[in-house]
Design an enzyme around this catalytic site. Structure first.
Site, PDB file in Angstrom:
ATOM      1  CG  ASP A  35      -1.920   0.949   1.156  1.00 36.61           C
ATOM      2  OD1 ASP A  35      -1.860   2.324   1.189  1.00 36.61           O
ATOM      3  OD2 ASP A  35      -3.184   0.575   1.242  1.00 36.61           O
ATOM      4  CB  ILE A  36       1.486   4.276  -2.136  1.00 37.28           C
ATOM      5  CG1 ILE A  36       0.133   4.538  -2.443  1.00 37.28           C
ATOM      6  CG2 ILE A  36       1.937   3.393  -3.512  1.00 37.28           C
ATOM      7  CD1 ILE A  36      -0.301   5.636  -3.736  1.00 37.28           C
ATOM      8  CG  ASN A  87     -13.857  -2.097   4.367  1.00 41.11           C
ATOM      9  OD1 ASN A  87     -14.081  -2.657   5.457  1.00 41.11           O
ATOM     10  ND2 ASN A  87     -12.962  -1.142   4.101  1.00 41.11           N
ATOM     11  CD  GLN A  94     -15.675  -1.983  -2.308  1.00 47.86           C
ATOM     12  OE1 GLN A  94     -16.989  -2.153  -2.170  1.00 47.86           O
ATOM     13  NE2 GLN A  94     -15.010  -2.549  -3.286  1.00 47.86           N
ATOM     14  CG  HIS A 100      -9.405  -3.524  -1.659  1.00 45.88           C
ATOM     15  ND1 HIS A 100     -10.524  -2.773  -2.492  1.00 45.88           N
ATOM     16  CD2 HIS A 100      -9.067  -2.594  -0.905  1.00 45.88           C
ATOM     17  CE1 HIS A 100     -10.808  -1.698  -1.781  1.00 45.88           C
ATOM     18  NE2 HIS A 100     -10.274  -1.453  -0.551  1.00 45.88           N
ATOM     19  CG  PHE A 101      -8.988  -9.570   1.007  1.00 46.97           C
ATOM     20  CD1 PHE A 101      -9.626 -10.276   2.116  1.00 46.97           C
ATOM     21  CD2 PHE A 101      -9.251  -9.842  -0.186  1.00 46.97           C
ATOM     22  CE1 PHE A 101     -10.652 -10.906   1.804  1.00 46.97           C
ATOM     23  CE2 PHE A 101     -10.413 -10.706  -0.540  1.00 46.97           C
ATOM     24  CZ  PHE A 101     -11.138 -11.160   0.593  1.00 46.97           C
ATOM     25  CG  HIS A 102      -6.809  -2.862   3.420  1.00 52.99           C
ATOM     26  ND1 HIS A 102      -5.961  -1.585   3.021  1.00 52.99           N
ATOM     27  CD2 HIS A 102      -8.095  -2.480   3.083  1.00 52.99           C
ATOM     28  CE1 HIS A 102      -7.023  -0.759   2.395  1.00 52.99           C
ATOM     29  NE2 HIS A 102      -7.910  -1.171   2.169  1.00 52.99           N
TER      30      HIS A 102
END
Length: 142
Positions: A35-36, A87, A94, A100-102
């Site tokens: 993640d940036i 989410n 979201q 997407h999964f964090h």
């Protein structure tokens, strides 16, 4: 592999390589990248290589591939404690309309995802009758 893509989706552009990323792991169906704007060191996004807005829209072969990748990434962070966040929909926070999964490592009480059960997790006591009725609704829909 049937790739459903949206040329306006930032994650689809990352999958195509149009937008560069720091790839952590990749399979035929899944891409994991840093993640940036990380919440903590090692915060990684794990996404299917299929544009689907929510999990309900995602074909099962992509969903079955993404779970083991989420696990590998979580283990690779070296964190004993971590959050897996996913989410679905704007009301559920979201922000990118692509599943997407964090994976967010939680190295200390003040690093990573910080939340308070009292403030952010609205629990209430449910009676057995209410739970039984909910169970029947869910079973009927499965």
């Amino acid at each position: 592999m049937a790739l459903n893509s949206d040329e306006k989706c930032i994650f689809c552009l990352i999958i195509k390589g149009t937008i560069p990323s720091f790839k952590v792991h990749e399979t035929d169906h899944t891409l994991a990248f840093l993640d940036i704007n990380p919440v903590s060191e090692g915060h990684t996004q794990v996404i299917p290589k299929y544009h689907a807005r929510t999990i309900a829209d995602l074909p099962d072969e992509y969903l079955s591939d993404i779970g083991p990748v989420v696990k590998k990434v979580a283990v690779a962070t070296g964190a004993e404690n971590y959050n897996i966040i996913q989410n679905n929909g704007k009301l559920a926070f979201q922000h990118v309309d692509h599943v997407h999964f964090h994976v967010v490592p939680k190295p200390s009480p003040t690093e990573g995802l910080v939340m308070s059960l009292e403030q952010n997790w609205p629990m209430r006591k449910a009676e057995n009758e209410e739970l039984a009725a909910t169970l029947e609704k869910l079973k009927a829909r499965i």
